[in-house]
Motif scaffolding. Structure first.
Motif, PDB file in Angstrom:
ATOM      1  N   PRO A 257      -3.411  -3.993   7.273  1.00 27.95           N
ATOM      2  CA  PRO A 257      -4.523  -3.126   7.692  1.00 27.95           C
ATOM      3  C   PRO A 257      -5.197  -2.484   6.481  1.00 27.95           C
ATOM      4  CG  PRO A 257      -2.594  -2.738   9.070  1.00 27.95           C
ATOM      5  CD  PRO A 257      -2.157  -3.646   7.970  1.00 27.95           C
ATOM      6  N   PRO A 258      -6.522  -2.373   6.493  1.00 27.39           N
ATOM      7  CA  PRO A 258      -7.234  -1.838   5.321  1.00 27.39           C
ATOM      8  C   PRO A 258      -6.933  -0.359   5.108  1.00 27.39           C
ATOM      9  CG  PRO A 258      -8.737  -2.121   7.159  1.00 27.39           C
ATOM     10  CD  PRO A 258      -7.447  -2.752   7.584  1.00 27.39           C
ATOM     11  N   PRO A 259      -6.688   0.054   3.862  1.00 28.56           N
ATOM     12  CA  PRO A 259      -6.491   1.487   3.584  1.00 28.56           C
ATOM     13  C   PRO A 259      -7.752   2.286   3.892  1.00 28.56           C
ATOM     14  CG  PRO A 259      -5.752   0.107   1.745  1.00 28.56           C
ATOM     15  CD  PRO A 259      -6.528  -0.781   2.659  1.00 28.56           C
ATOM     16  N   LEU A 260      -7.579   3.578   4.040  1.00 28.73           N
ATOM     17  CA  LEU A 260      -8.697   4.490   4.291  1.00 28.73           C
ATOM     18  C   LEU A 260      -8.934   5.327   3.044  1.00 28.73           C
ATOM     19  CD1 LEU A 260      -7.881   5.779   7.893  1.00 28.73           C
ATOM     20  CD2 LEU A 260      -9.375   3.881   7.233  1.00 28.73           C
ATOM     21  N   LEU A 261     -10.186   5.355   2.579  1.00 31.79           N
ATOM     22  CA  LEU A 261     -10.579   6.192   1.442  1.00 31.79           C
ATOM     23  C   LEU A 261     -11.199   7.466   1.987  1.00 31.79           C
ATOM     24  CD1 LEU A 261     -10.898   6.514  -1.623  1.00 31.79           C
ATOM     25  CD2 LEU A 261     -13.146   5.415  -1.402  1.00 31.79           C
ATOM     26  N   HIS A 263     -13.090  10.760   1.150  1.00 25.29           N
ATOM     27  CA  HIS A 263     -13.895  11.340   0.088  1.00 25.29           C
ATOM     28  C   HIS A 263     -14.808  12.412   0.664  1.00 25.29           C
ATOM     29  CE1 HIS A 263     -17.033   8.638   1.632  1.00 25.29           C
ATOM     30  NE2 HIS A 263     -16.112   7.681   1.598  1.00 25.29           N
ATOM     31  N   ALA A 264     -15.615  13.003  -0.193  1.00 26.08           N
ATOM     32  CA  ALA A 264     -16.431  14.136   0.235  1.00 26.08           C
ATOM     33  C   ALA A 264     -17.419  13.769   1.337  1.00 26.08           C
ATOM     34  CB  ALA A 264     -17.181  14.719  -0.968  1.00 26.08           C
ATOM     35  N   ASP A 265     -17.882  12.529   1.353  1.00 27.64           N
ATOM     36  CA  ASP A 265     -18.874  12.109   2.338  1.00 27.64           C
ATOM     37  C   ASP A 265     -18.266  11.604   3.639  1.00 27.64           C
ATOM     38  OD1 ASP A 265     -20.865  12.718   0.507  1.00 27.64           O
ATOM     39  OD2 ASP A 265     -20.815  10.712  -0.389  1.00 27.64           O
ATOM     40  N   GLY A 266     -16.953  11.522   3.734  1.00 29.87           N
ATOM     41  CA  GLY A 266     -16.339  11.037   4.965  1.00 29.87           C
ATOM     42  C   GLY A 266     -15.178  10.105   4.694  1.00 29.87           C
ATOM     43  N   ILE A 267     -15.039   9.107   5.560  1.00 33.16           N
ATOM     44  CA  ILE A 267     -13.911   8.166   5.497  1.00 33.16           C
ATOM     45  C   ILE A 267     -14.464   6.754   5.444  1.00 33.16           C
ATOM     46  CG2 ILE A 267     -11.843   7.332   6.677  1.00 33.16           C
ATOM     47  CD1 ILE A 267     -11.626  10.026   8.018  1.00 33.16           C
ATOM     48  N   THR A 268     -13.924   5.945   4.537  1.00 36.55           N
ATOM     49  CA  THR A 268     -14.344   4.555   4.391  1.00 36.55           C
ATOM     50  C   THR A 268     -13.119   3.660   4.458  1.00 36.55           C
ATOM     51  OG1 THR A 268     -16.191   5.212   2.969  1.00 36.55           O
ATOM     52  CG2 THR A 268     -15.545   2.885   2.938  1.00 36.55           C
ATOM     53  N   ALA A 269     -13.178   2.646   5.303  1.00 35.51           N
ATOM     54  CA  ALA A 269     -12.105   1.655   5.361  1.00 35.51           C
ATOM     55  C   ALA A 269     -12.320   0.632   4.250  1.00 35.51           C
ATOM     56  CB  ALA A 269     -12.081   0.972   6.721  1.00 35.51           C
ATOM     57  N   LEU A 270     -11.324   0.437   3.406  1.00 34.95           N
ATOM     58  CA  LEU A 270     -11.445  -0.482   2.280  1.00 34.95           C
ATOM     59  C   LEU A 270     -11.061  -1.887   2.738  1.00 34.95           C
ATOM     60  CD1 LEU A 270      -9.939   1.699  -0.590  1.00 34.95           C
ATOM     61  CD2 LEU A 270     -12.280   1.622   0.311  1.00 34.95           C
ATOM     62  N   ALA A 271     -11.963  -2.501   3.504  1.00 30.34           N
ATOM     63  CA  ALA A 271     -11.711  -3.837   4.042  1.00 30.34           C
ATOM     64  C   ALA A 271     -12.035  -4.887   2.980  1.00 30.34           C
ATOM     65  CB  ALA A 271     -12.550  -4.068   5.291  1.00 30.34           C
ATOM     66  N   ALA A 272     -11.074  -5.745   2.707  1.00 25.71           N
ATOM     67  CA  ALA A 272     -11.280  -6.803   1.720  1.00 25.71           C
ATOM     68  C   ALA A 272     -12.228  -7.867   2.271  1.00 25.71           C
ATOM     69  CB  ALA A 272      -9.944  -7.435   1.339  1.00 25.71           C
ATOM     70  N   ARG A 273     -13.118  -8.367   1.421  1.00 25.92           N
ATOM     71  CA  ARG A 273     -14.029  -9.427   1.858  1.00 25.92           C
ATOM     72  C   ARG A 273     -13.282 -10.718   2.127  1.00 25.92           C
ATOM     73  NH1 ARG A 273     -16.714  -7.070  -2.467  1.00 25.92           N
ATOM     74  NH2 ARG A 273     -16.012  -8.762  -3.834  1.00 25.92           N
ATOM     75  N   ARG A 274     -12.281 -11.009   1.303  1.00 24.26           N
ATOM     76  CA  ARG A 274     -11.489 -12.223   1.477  1.00 24.26           C
ATOM     77  C   ARG A 274     -10.005 -11.865   1.410  1.00 24.26           C
ATOM     78  NH1 ARG A 274     -14.528 -16.736  -2.384  1.00 24.26           N
ATOM     79  NH2 ARG A 274     -16.576 -16.670  -1.325  1.00 24.26           N
ATOM     80  N   PRO A 275      -9.444 -11.366   2.490  1.00 25.48           N
ATOM     81  CA  PRO A 275      -8.020 -11.025   2.463  1.00 25.48           C
ATOM     82  C   PRO A 275      -7.161 -12.278   2.322  1.00 25.48           C
ATOM     83  CG  PRO A 275      -8.904 -10.836   4.688  1.00 25.48           C
ATOM     84  CD  PRO A 275     -10.074 -11.078   3.795  1.00 25.48           C
TER      85      PRO A 275
END
Length: 367
Positions: A257-261, A263-275
């Motif tokens: 599962p992609p990690p969650l970043l 940061h100050a602007d919110g939450i971003t899922a670090l989904a890999a383009r080519r897992p």
């Protein structure tokens, strides 16, 4: 609690003495040592049993006399049952001591396998929480580890297919391989290839079924064994490289599962383009692992988790909404964030998970 059996002895004795001759409450005195054995030790149970026998003797003296067959039968029964209760309590205490010894050895082995992450490593603040599905266990098939290199920190978070104690062997294999090689391979793709090779090599070893085969059976084909075992066992993982002097993180996602970043602007899922495929599926892996690069600025937090978190269900079979819950606490320090997540996750599932769950929080500290 000790007052309860003593009060019962006193009440039964007084009521028995004051009751008509045809009413006999003396046999109820056996309840006192039985209740005591449920919460107290052998000596306390023996003391209450002696008081119950003394009370029944007093009842006999005051009412019918000790020589009557009724009192003799009651006293004999009370002595026999009390001795049985005391013996069972002693046996239970011995089993509890043995269980405590086994549990202490198990906890020591589990701490060696899944070492606690340091609170501070380089410019990073780390925190981790582990919730094992197996009763009385502290670890299972989920794993995490951190290692320092000459230029930064490398992290591994993985999930062995399966759950509980049966997956400990594969988890131990991957953790050992990562700790041995994390600082030896300069490139993250080389490290991922090494870890995949280690897991696949272990799967290719002769199985217990092969070991039990007769001496006249043909030698096993390791390649075929690896293909067969890969269909049953693999490890999803996220491998991270966080340099000290560059505000980025490098990531290889092997079916995890992609990690969650955060940061100050919110939450971003670090989904890999080519897992990449999970570790252990060596022949399905790409010729070269692709590294994903994401910004990781001072003050940012990274949340890495296993599927036991997002697949946890409540009584209405609804999955745990990790991203929604984290949004309310994404500015908290890693330790506080994981404390809140742990409590909320256990409340969501009613106190017991069906699968192992691990969460690692990483914060890049201000320079």
């Amino acid at each position: 609690m000790t007052a309860l059996p003593l009060a019962l002895i006193a009440v039964i004795t007084v009521v028995e003495v004051l009751s008509p001759p045809q009413i006999h409450l003396g046999p109820l005195l056996v309840v006192a040592p039985a209740i005591t054995a449920s919460f107290a030790g052998v000596w306390a149970t023996t003391g209450v049993a002696a008081l119950a026998i003394a009370a029944l003797t007093l009842i006999g003296v005051l009412r019918e006399g000790l020589a009557t067959s009724n009192i003799e039968a009651q006293l004999s029964s009370l002595i026999v049952v009390s001795a049985l209760v005391i013996g069972l309590r002693a046996l239970r205490e011995r089993h509890e001591r043995q269980l405590a010894q086994v549990r202490s050895v198990s906890e020591a082995a589990q701490r060696v396998l899944l070492r606690p992450l340091p609170d501070r490593i380089g410019p990073l603040h780390l925190a981790a929480v582990y919730l094992a599905a197996e009763a009385e266990a502290q670890v299972g098939g989920d794993l995490y580890a951190a290692a320092r290199t000459a230029t930064g920190t490398r992290l591994l978070v993985g999930d062995v297919r399966g759950k509980g104690l049966s997956s400990l062997g594969d988890a131990a294999l991957l953790l050992g391989a990562f700790r041995a090689a994390a600082h030896l391979h300069a490139d993250l793709p080389d490290l991922a290839a090494y870890l995949d090779g280690s897991v696949c090599w272990d799967l290719a070893q002769p199985s217990e079924r092969t070991d039990r085969a007769g001496a006249g059976d043909p030698a096993p084909d390791r390649a075929e064994d690896c293909v067969d075992n890969r269909s049953e066992s693999f490890i999803t993982a996220v491998i991270l490289d966080i340099p000290d002097n560059d505000s980025v993180l490098r990531l290889i996602d092997c079916g995890h599962p992609p990690p969650l970043l955060l940061h100050a602007d919110g939450i971003t899922a670090l989904a890999a383009r080519r897992p990449a495929p999970p570790l252990g599926l060596g022949e399905l892996a790409p010729a070269a692992y692709e590294v994903e690069v994401f910004p990781f600025l001072p003050g940012d937090r990274l949340l890495i988790y296993t599927d036991g978190v997002i697949e946890a269900r409540d009584t209405r079979r609804r999955f745990y909404p990790l991203t929604e819950r984290v949004a309310a606490w994404h500015t908290e320090p890693p330790t506080t964030l994981l404390h809140r997540l742990r409590q909320d996750l256990l409340a969501h599932v009613g106190g017991r998970l069906d699968d192992d769950a691990a969460i690692v929080a990483v914060e890049r500290l201000p320079e």
